[in-house]
Design an enzyme around this catalytic site. Structure first.
Site, PDB file in Angstrom:
ATOM      1  N   LYS A   1       2.340   3.465   3.256  1.00 51.30           N
ATOM      2  CA  LYS A   1       1.956   3.317   4.662  1.00 51.30           C
ATOM      3  C   LYS A   1       0.423   3.257   4.812  1.00 51.30           C
ATOM      4  O   LYS A   1      -0.308   3.453   3.850  1.00 51.30           O
ATOM      5  CB  LYS A   1       2.515   4.492   5.472  1.00 51.30           C
TER       6      LYS A   1
HETATM    7  C1  LIG Z   1      10.644   1.396  10.094  1.00 55.68           C
HETATM    8  C2  LIG Z   1      10.755   2.686   9.329  1.00 55.68           C
HETATM    9  N1  LIG Z   1      11.432   3.694   9.887  1.00 55.68           N
HETATM   10  C3  LIG Z   1      11.559   4.875   9.264  1.00 55.68           C
HETATM   11  C4  LIG Z   1      11.011   5.101   8.027  1.00 55.68           C
HETATM   12  C5  LIG Z   1      11.262   6.402   7.348  1.00 55.68           C
HETATM   13  O1  LIG Z   1      10.132   7.102   6.960  1.00 55.68           O
HETATM   14  P1  LIG Z   1      10.181   8.109   5.715  1.00 55.68           P
HETATM   15  O2  LIG Z   1      10.340   7.312   4.497  1.00 55.68           O
HETATM   16  O3  LIG Z   1       8.870   8.829   5.811  1.00 55.68           O
HETATM   17  O4  LIG Z   1      11.324   9.037   5.959  1.00 55.68           O
HETATM   18  C6  LIG Z   1      10.270   4.090   7.414  1.00 55.68           C
HETATM   19  C7  LIG Z   1       9.655   4.297   6.089  1.00 55.68           C
HETATM   20  O5  LIG Z   1       9.818   3.611   5.146  1.00 55.68           O
HETATM   21  C8  LIG Z   1      10.160   2.842   8.071  1.00 55.68           C
HETATM   22  O6  LIG Z   1       9.509   1.815   7.499  1.00 55.68           O
END
Ligand SMILES: Cc1ncc(COP(=O)(O)O)c(C=O)c1O
Length: 372
Positions: free
Chosen positions: A186
């Site tokens: 990210k």
């Molecule tokens: C659009 C979206 N939603 C939710 C997430 C979930 O985040 P995390 O991987 O920190 O749980 C991500 C991460 O890849 C994402 O790209």
């Protein structure tokens, strides 16, 4: 950061001495959780975004789950969301016993098409999870108006969009709950981690309790006022977050530069480049995703680039066609044709803030020969 002939990865975090310094500060303090670094990160994040409140959590997924609790989503409810996203934006509804309902996307923005959202509303609909895919802001005003008309909660999945702006205001500052994620690909990273911003003091208070095992601010450590979770962000991660936010402007500028170099290098190729910004939508670059022309064998292209040491990935599959979604809800092909078409043709190429020009040239060259 040039790798003239070496492997070129899909993404890379920007880590430097400042990250090391702040992480060491936490390690040396001995306060690894619930110390001062968590609130410091939250304050800096809220200030950076222009949000009234920010609650750090252990992942973007955890943040989305808590947003479902804020929205009052319960067993039997429906939650409308985008099929062209990472699975967590739909899974969060299932965690609370609700059914995800997929509305199709706009082929230009790859975000939810508000007309499709409105058509998907039923008496059981409780909330909309609007995703800012690849850091491109979704149609917030239209979606908010739909929510107001139908008495629904709006939750924004801004996990990929830290720093993006909708109608001049940063995502996360529009008062409804918005979730950010800080996995190492990210814009900023805390290792694992995330945050939820909101304009509501009550929602923020609830988030802080829910992430901390349902503890109440007034009660002692083993008094729990509601069903909660351990979704806290630890202080080592928060330290990384502070160091990352301090250089956010440089990170975002670096990502913008890399994206505009790709736009030059790939001009004239037989593929669609990411949508450009307009007066209302300012993207925060997360990944660089191109759409291949129909009939091109994407797997073969990815394989060719892989053989040259260049990592690429099919990006993103449509969520409703994941096997567990088909099995559980009976979804199948044809439910969201625009998303399905995008899923068949889009692929991510190497992208991060400090990707060297020579590496981008190598990617472009390899892509040119793979497309011939
Ligand atoms: C659009 C979206 N939603 C939710 C997430 C979930 O985040 P995390 O991987 O920190 O749980 C991500 C991460 O890849 C994402 O790209």
């Amino acid at each position: 950061m040039s790798t003239a002939t070496g492997a070129i990865g899909l993404s890379a975090p920007w880590l430097d001495e400042r990250d090391e310094e702040l992480v060491l500060e936490v390690l040396r303090s001995g306060r690894l959780s619930l110390g001062p670094m968590g609130p410091r990160f939250e304050e800096l994040l809220a200030e950076t975004i222009g949000a009234s409140y920010a609650a750090a959590v252990s992942s973007g997924t955890a943040g989305l789950h808590l947003c479902m609790r804020l929205a009052g989503v319960e067993t039997g409810d429906e939650v409308i969301t985008s099929p062209y996203s990472f699975v967590a934006s739909a899974n969060c509804a299932i965690y609370e016993g609700a059914t995800p309902v997929f509305a199709d996307i706009d082929p230009r923005t790859l975000n939810l098409d508000p007309a499709a959202v409105e058509a998907a509303i039923t008496p059981r609909t409780r909330a909309i999870v609007a995703v800012d895919i690849f850091g491109y802001p979704c149609e917030l005003d239209e979606l908010r108006a739909i929510c107001e008309r139908h008495g629904l909660a709006l939750v924004e999945d801004a996990c990929e969009a830290l720093g993006a702006r909708y109608k001049g205001r940063q995502l996360g500052s529009h008062d409804h709950p918005a979730t950010f994620a800080f996995y190492p690909n990210k814009q900023i990273t805390t290792g694992e981690g995330g945050a939820v911003t909101t304009g509501s003091a009550e929602e923020h208070e609830l988030l802080v309790s829910l992430r901390n095992q349902g503890r109440l601010e007034t009660a002692s450590w083993l008094q729990h006022g509601r069903l909660g979770y351990n979704y806290r962000l630890d202080d080592v991660s928060a330290a990384l977050g502070v160091a990352q936010l301090e250089k956010l402007e440089r990170i975002l500028a670096g990502r913008r530069d890399v994206a505009s170099r790709y736009a030059e290098l790939l001009a004239g190729f037989d593929l669609e480049l990411p949508l450009a910004d307009d007066a209302e939508h300012e993207r925060s670059w997360f990944v660089y995703v191109v759409k291949l022309a129909r009939g091109i064998d994407r797997d073969a292209v990815i394989h060719r680039l892989g053989a040259d040491g260049i990592a690429c990935a099919p990006y993103l599959p449509s969520i409703h066609l994941q096997s567990y979604m088909r099995d559980r809800f009976g979804f199948g092909e044809g439910l969201c044709p625009v998303s399905e078409d995008a899923s068949e043709r889009t692929m991510a190429i190497p992208f991060h803030a400090r990707l060297a020009r020579e590496d981008q040239e190598r990617v472009a060259e390899a892509l040119r020969s793979a497309l011939q």
